[in-house]
Design a protein around this motif. Structure first.
Motif, short mmCIF file in Angstrom:
data_model
loop_
_atom_site.label_atom_id
_atom_site.label_comp_id
_atom_site.label_asym_id
_atom_site.label_seq_id
_atom_site.Cartn_x
_atom_site.Cartn_y
_atom_site.Cartn_z
N LEU A 52 -6.24 16.28 -2.38
CA LEU A 52 -6.40 14.83 -2.53
C LEU A 52 -5.38 14.29 -3.53
O LEU A 52 -4.47 13.55 -3.17
CB LEU A 52 -7.82 14.51 -3.00
N TYR A 53 -5.54 14.68 -4.79
CA TYR A 53 -4.59 14.27 -5.83
C TYR A 53 -4.87 15.09 -7.08
O TYR A 53 -5.92 15.72 -7.20
CB TYR A 53 -4.71 12.78 -6.14
N GLU A 54 -3.91 15.05 -8.00
CA GLU A 54 -4.10 15.68 -9.31
C GLU A 54 -3.64 14.70 -10.39
O GLU A 54 -2.66 13.96 -10.20
CB GLU A 54 -3.30 16.99 -9.41
N TYR A 55 -4.35 14.70 -11.48
CA TYR A 55 -4.00 13.85 -12.61
C TYR A 55 -3.21 14.68 -13.61
O TYR A 55 -3.72 15.67 -14.15
CB TYR A 55 -5.26 13.28 -13.25
N ASP A 56 -1.97 14.28 -13.87
CA ASP A 56 -1.08 15.05 -14.75
C ASP A 56 -1.25 14.56 -16.19
O ASP A 56 -0.43 13.78 -16.70
CB ASP A 56 0.37 14.88 -14.28
N ALA A 57 -2.31 15.02 -16.84
CA ALA A 57 -2.61 14.59 -18.20
C ALA A 57 -1.58 15.10 -19.19
O ALA A 57 -1.30 14.44 -20.20
CB ALA A 57 -4.00 15.08 -18.60
N VAL A 58 -1.00 16.25 -18.93
CA VAL A 58 -0.01 16.83 -19.85
C VAL A 58 1.22 15.94 -19.94
O VAL A 58 1.74 15.67 -21.03
CB VAL A 58 0.37 18.26 -19.40
N SER A 59 1.70 15.49 -18.78
CA SER A 59 2.89 14.62 -18.78
C SER A 59 2.60 13.30 -19.47
O SER A 59 3.44 12.75 -20.19
CB SER A 59 3.35 14.35 -17.35
N ARG A 60 1.39 12.78 -19.30
CA ARG A 60 1.04 11.52 -19.94
C ARG A 60 0.98 11.68 -21.46
O ARG A 60 1.43 10.80 -22.21
CB ARG A 60 -0.30 11.02 -19.41
N LEU A 61 0.43 12.81 -21.91
CA LEU A 61 0.37 13.07 -23.35
C LEU A 61 1.77 13.18 -23.93
O LEU A 61 2.07 12.61 -24.98
CB LEU A 61 -0.41 14.35 -23.61
N ARG A 62 2.65 13.88 -23.22
CA ARG A 62 4.03 14.03 -23.68
C ARG A 62 4.73 12.68 -23.76
O ARG A 62 5.42 12.37 -24.74
CB ARG A 62 4.79 14.96 -22.75
N ASP A 63 4.55 11.85 -22.73
CA ASP A 63 5.19 10.53 -22.70
C ASP A 63 4.65 9.62 -23.80
O ASP A 63 5.39 8.81 -24.38
CB ASP A 63 4.99 9.86 -21.34
N SER A 64 3.36 9.76 -24.11
CA SER A 64 2.78 8.93 -25.19
C SER A 64 3.38 9.32 -26.54
O SER A 64 3.62 8.45 -27.39
CB SER A 64 1.26 9.09 -25.21
N GLN A 65 3.65 10.61 -26.72
CA GLN A 65 4.27 11.08 -27.96
C GLN A 65 5.71 10.60 -28.09
O GLN A 65 6.21 10.41 -29.19
CB GLN A 65 4.19 12.60 -28.03
N LEU A 66 6.36 10.41 -26.93
CA LEU A 66 7.75 9.95 -26.92
C LEU A 66 7.87 8.44 -26.87
O LEU A 66 8.98 7.90 -26.91
CB LEU A 66 8.48 10.57 -25.71
N GLY A 67 6.72 7.75 -26.77
CA GLY A 67 6.76 6.29 -26.73
C GLY A 67 7.22 5.73 -25.40
O GLY A 67 7.72 4.59 -25.35
N VAL A 90 3.44 5.27 -19.90
CA VAL A 90 2.13 5.79 -20.28
C VAL A 90 1.02 4.75 -20.11
O VAL A 90 -0.16 5.10 -19.99
CB VAL A 90 2.18 6.31 -21.74
N HIS A 91 1.39 3.46 -20.08
CA HIS A 91 0.38 2.40 -19.98
C HIS A 91 -0.17 2.25 -18.57
O HIS A 91 -1.19 1.59 -18.38
CB HIS A 91 0.98 1.08 -20.46
N ASN A 92 0.48 2.85 -17.60
CA ASN A 92 0.00 2.80 -16.21
C ASN A 92 -0.39 4.21 -15.78
O ASN A 92 0.47 5.04 -15.50
CB ASN A 92 1.09 2.25 -15.28
N ILE A 93 -1.70 4.44 -15.75
CA ILE A 93 -2.16 5.80 -15.43
C ILE A 93 -1.76 6.23 -14.02
O ILE A 93 -1.66 7.42 -13.73
CB ILE A 93 -3.70 5.87 -15.61
N GLY A 94 -1.50 5.26 -13.17
CA GLY A 94 -1.07 5.58 -11.81
C GLY A 94 0.23 6.36 -11.75
O GLY A 94 0.49 7.06 -10.76
N ASN A 95 1.04 6.28 -12.81
CA ASN A 95 2.29 7.03 -12.86
C ASN A 95 2.05 8.54 -12.98
O ASN A 95 2.99 9.32 -12.80
CB ASN A 95 3.14 6.57 -14.06
N TYR A 96 0.82 8.92 -13.27
CA TYR A 96 0.52 10.33 -13.50
C TYR A 96 -0.45 10.90 -12.45
O TYR A 96 -1.03 11.95 -12.65
CB TYR A 96 -0.04 10.51 -14.91
#
Length: 278
Positions: free
Chosen positions: A69-84, A88-94
């Motif tokens: 179905l789909y997977e949520y890439d929480a690791v990439s979102r956490l990394r992007d949040s650390q990099l600013g 990261v503000h659109n969860i759909g990107n992950y």
């Protein structure tokens, strides 16, 4: 949409009826049969015949239904949040779309192959009941309901490694691919090796079907292995006399047909006993 086989794929009347019945009923077609009988190739040739996209989901022992179905890439979102990163503000990107989501989004009715479903955990088929039945699912992270534009033609293959749940089986149209008869095998070979000499083909088939009937054989040679073996016989210009040579311990180029030492030893033993009697 009607399937009658292709130039590269010979179908029996029973298989042709099964494919077209599943398409008409809009149910997944569950295909079982010996390894090497063309279960996966059926989906490939069906996509060619109907001139549509083939979306292949190959199942492993570690595959989870959610991945289709789909997977949520929480690791990439956490990394992007650390990099600013603004993404990261659109969860759909992950949200990573799986094979079923891809099939649901297709503009033209695609073929969705769920290959070797019996490799997965026993709960895997049950976890897909709703999605295969209703052809929709919910994305909790984005609160999005994903529904198929049109029902994909679903082909599911199994090698019978484990039993499938009754609830899952009820939602499928089932067909077991019987091993080809000698006549059907000749037609299949003609597709792949139309240049094979008639005498070589006759003796090769004799050896092949005799091998399959041996008592105690751990793994019977399959259709795909016969095709490979014939390719080698043709390339090495092996004559039919060599195939019938009783002084040989095993058939020539046996590695294309026999895939474990137990079967090779069995054949050598039988050949030795045959030579002693002659």
């Amino acid at each position: 949409m009607v399937f009658n086989g292709t130039d590269n794929y010979i179908v029996s009347e029973q298989l042709r009826l099964a494919v077209n019945a599943a398409i008409t009923l809009e149910k997944p077609l569950l295909i079982k049969g010996e390894p090497g009988t063309g279960k996966t190739q059926l989906a490939e040739e069906l996509a060619k015949a109907l001139d549509t996209e083939l979306i292949q989901w190959h199942i492993k022992s570690t595959t989870k239904a959610q991945q289709g179905l789909y997977e949520y890439d929480a690791v990439s979102r956490l990394r992007d949040s650390q990099l600013g990163d603004e993404r990261v503000h659109n969860i759909g990107n992950y949200i990573v779309k799986g094979k079923m989501w891809q099939a649901f989004e297709a503009d033209k009715r695609p073929i969705l192959l769920i290959d070797e479903i019996d490799k997965a955990d026993i709960e895997f088929p049950n976890d897909l009941l709703q999605e295969l039945d209703k052809m929709e699912f919910f994305v909790y992270e984005t609160q999005q309901q994903v529904a198929a534009k049109q029902r994909p033609i679903v082909i599911i293959t199994s090698n019978n490694e484990k039993e499938l749940p009754d609830a899952f089986l009820r939602r499928c149209f089932f067909h077991y691919i019987q091993f080809p008869t000698r006549e059907e095998m000749e037609k299949i070979i003609d597709v792949h090796h139309s240049d094979v000499k008639a005498t070589l083909l006759r003796e090769a088939l004799e050896v092949f079907f005799d091998l399959r009937e041996l008592n105690g054989l751990k793994k019977k040679p399959s259709t795909s292995e016969l095709i490979d073996w014939l390719k080698l016989l043709i390339a090495d210009d092996v004559s039919q006399e060599v195939l019938l040579d009783k002084d040989k311990s095993v058939v020539p180029l046996f590695g294309a047909l026999l895939k474990n030492e137990q079967d090779v030893q069995l054949l050598e033993k039988l050949a030795f006993m045959s030579r002693r009697k002659s």
